[in-house]
Design an enzyme around this catalytic site. Structure first.
Site, PDB file in Angstrom:
ATOM      1  N   CYS A 123       0.889  -1.364   0.056  1.00  0.00           N
ATOM      2  CA  CYS A 123      -0.058  -0.047  -0.265  1.00  0.00           C
ATOM      3  C   CYS A 123       0.881   1.211  -0.061  1.00  0.00           C
ATOM      4  O   CYS A 123       0.483   2.267  -0.486  1.00  0.00           O
ATOM      5  CB  CYS A 123      -0.891   0.137   1.184  1.00  0.00           C
ATOM      6  SG  CYS A 123      -1.599  -1.534   1.351  1.00  0.00           S
ATOM      7  N   HIS A 256      -3.513   6.481  -0.496  1.00  0.00           N
ATOM      8  CA  HIS A 256      -4.095   5.011  -0.713  1.00  0.00           C
ATOM      9  C   HIS A 256      -5.574   4.884  -0.263  1.00  0.00           C
ATOM     10  O   HIS A 256      -6.173   5.329   0.426  1.00  0.00           O
ATOM     11  CB  HIS A 256      -3.166   4.138   0.156  1.00  0.00           C
ATOM     12  CG  HIS A 256      -3.576   2.705   0.215  1.00  0.00           C
ATOM     13  ND1 HIS A 256      -3.859   2.261  -1.023  1.00  0.00           N
ATOM     14  CD2 HIS A 256      -4.037   1.812   1.277  1.00  0.00           C
ATOM     15  CE1 HIS A 256      -4.224   0.659  -0.845  1.00  0.00           C
ATOM     16  NE2 HIS A 256      -4.356   0.575   0.636  1.00  0.00           N
ATOM     17  N   ASN A 287      -9.546  -2.152  -4.230  1.00  0.00           N
ATOM     18  CA  ASN A 287      -8.288  -1.653  -3.673  1.00  0.00           C
ATOM     19  C   ASN A 287      -7.322  -2.092  -4.743  1.00  0.00           C
ATOM     20  O   ASN A 287      -6.900  -3.576  -4.637  1.00  0.00           O
ATOM     21  CB  ASN A 287      -8.262  -2.567  -2.323  1.00  0.00           C
ATOM     22  CG  ASN A 287      -6.987  -2.178  -1.503  1.00  0.00           C
ATOM     23  OD1 ASN A 287      -5.974  -1.490  -2.407  1.00  0.00           O
ATOM     24  ND2 ASN A 287      -7.069  -2.216  -0.246  1.00  0.00           N
TER      25      ASN A 287
END
Length: 343
Positions: A123, A256, A287
């Site tokens: 991430c 993120h 995601n």
């Protein structure tokens, strides 16, 4: 004291993001997960999940990044021989060994005199990748191809109702050049939280606590949420303070994109208005892990980045535990709308 890194001769000249070729919807029980009506309502209401793009069989992170890189090189009219090196930031390379960055170099006809290496981050990967690239430009490189991405749908069990509905697949290519723009970076890591979000039995170290666990991602959601709420807002404010920037100086805060609920909580603590704080990526694409920041730029901000001089704060955080941010300037870069992978 947290180190502030400053660069004055490195910058981004193009960003391209490619997502998986399969669109999956929560309303369609998310591709066979057999979610209940109650689960669907919870995911849509609390996390704002809607659709995500994942890859079909045998499409890899390298394939997505190659698609983005080929577009970028063609649009920028760059001869591959001009590229000094390739960095690939991913948790899902083609092989455990060797490096997949060297494969990208070869398939793009980048010369063997260039460098290539993988970086295993998730991430926070885009920010770390930019830091490495800017550092190498500062050391004498002229053009660097930074690829970031993951096929997150293959990092989790297909029937995992907690994680599978979150994961999207994407690969971005970013061109970093010797450009006179100003940037600041601050980076953090805390390995004491490495088991808050991890893949057991996926390396060469046996841990008795992981006995009989399949090699798919596991997450302690409470620990990840608490870590993010504690560290992300204060680290962003520190980066602003240390670099002598104010919130009003920036056009965008691009974080993120784990889920909208978490981003709403961070945004509230930072007191930043919606126009500067995009948070729709998870809902539309899933995601995208290390590609979620670049994916957000291509997905929702591409016109501004193509037609304006933009000053942005980028911030990645999550698995590792790893987090970090940068303040960068861009000037009319190549930044097309997000592409869907063509099989």
């Amino acid at each position: 004291m947290t180190k502030l890194y400053e660069f004055g001769n490195s910058g981004i000249s193009g960003i391209v993001t490619t997502v998986g070729n399969k669109k999956v919807s929560i309303d369609d029980r998310d591709g066979g997960l057999n979610l209940s009506n109650e689960e669907i309502y919870k995911y849509k209401k609390i996390l704002n999940l809607n659709t995500r793009y994942i890859v079909s069989t045998n499409i890899s992170t390298v394939d997505l990044c190659l698609s983005s890189a080929a577009d970028l090189i063609k649009a920028k009219n760059i001869n591959p021989s001009e590229i000094d090196g390739t960095i690939l930031v991913t948790q899902s390379p083609d092989y455990a060994a060797p490096s997949s960055a060297s494969k990208i170099n070869n398939l793009l006809s980048i010369p063997i005199s260039s460098f290539s290496f993988d970086v295993k981050l998730g991430c926070s990967g885009l920010v770390y990748g930019l830091f490495l690239s800017y550092s190498l430009i500062n050391s004498g490189a002229k053009k660097i191809l930074l690829c970031v991405g993951d096929i997150g749908s293959k990092l989790v069990k297909s029937d995992d109702k907690t994680l599978a509905p979150l994961m999207g697949d994407a690969g971005s290519a970013i061109l970093i050049e010797n450009i006179s723009t100003h940037s600041y970076f601050q980076l953090y890591s805390d390995g004491s939280g490495d088991r808050s979000l991890y893949i057991p039995n996926s390396g060469f170290k046996f841990n008795k606590d992981d006995e009989n666990l399949p090699p798919f991602m596991r997450m302690n959601g409470g620990e990840i949420f608490n870590f993010s709420i504690k560290n992300v807002p204060q680290s962003i404010l520190k980066l602003l303070s240390d670099s002598n920037n104010k919130k009003n100086d920036l056009d965008y805060f691009i974080l993120h994109q784990p889920n909208k609920y978490l981003l709403n909580n961070i945004q509230k603590r930072l007191e930043i208005n919606d126009s500067k704080f995009p948070k729709q990526t998870q809902s539309d694409f899933g995601n995208q892990n290390s590609a979620s920041i670049s994916g957000t730029i291509n997905g929702y901000l591409n016109k501004d980045f193509e037609n304006k001089n933009i000053k942005s704060l980028l911030f990645g955080f999550g698995i590792g535990l790893s987090w970090g941010g940068c303040i960068i300037e861009t000037e009319n870069i190549y930044c097309p709308k997000t592409k869907i992978y063509k099989v």
